[in-house]
Design a protein around this motif. Structure first.
Motif, mmCIF file in Angstrom:
data_model
loop_
_atom_site.group_PDB
_atom_site.id
_atom_site.type_symbol
_atom_site.label_atom_id
_atom_site.label_comp_id
_atom_site.label_asym_id
_atom_site.label_seq_id
_atom_site.Cartn_x
_atom_site.Cartn_y
_atom_site.Cartn_z
ATOM 1 N N GLU A 54 0.843 -1.186 0.000
ATOM 2 C CA GLU A 54 0.000 0.000 0.000
ATOM 3 C C GLU A 54 0.877 1.234 0.000
ATOM 4 N N THR A 74 -2.903 4.226 -2.849
ATOM 5 C CA THR A 74 -3.071 3.211 -3.893
ATOM 6 C C THR A 74 -2.266 1.969 -3.530
ATOM 7 N N CYS A 75 -2.559 0.882 -4.210
ATOM 8 C CA CYS A 75 -1.789 -0.349 -4.064
ATOM 9 C C CYS A 75 -0.856 -0.475 -5.264
#
Length: 90
Positions: A54, A74-75
């Motif tokens: 992450e 965001t990942c």
């Protein structure tokens, strides 16, 4: 090395045809993508580990206007090299 060169090298090293090597490489890519898309990880001992991390929300700057911009969390896909790969490169 691009994908075509990688396929040719895999075929030569393994004794497979280029079509079989292409299928094997595409299958590996698909498995890694499918596993990472559900938040899993793929660990290939000696080579490395593909995993999802992450990335936290952070403040950025618009280069045109220099105004601050909030970049959302965001990942991201990451790769950590294994000992064998690290030793080979060093």
């Amino acid at each position: 090395m691009n994908k075509a060169e990688l396929i040719k090298t895999i075929a030569t090293e393994s004794g497979l045809t280029q079509t079989q090597a292409n299928d094997a490489l595409n299958a590996l890519c698909k498995v890694v993508i499918d596993e990472l898309s559900i938040g899993g990880e793929v660990n290939i001992v000696g080579f490395g580990r593909f995993y999802v991390a992450e990335r936290a929300e952070r403040m950025g700057r618009n280069p045109k206007t220099s105004k601050p911009v909030m970049i959302p969390a965001t990942c991201v896909a990451k790769f950590k090299a294994g000992k064998t790969l690290k030793d080979a490169v060093a």
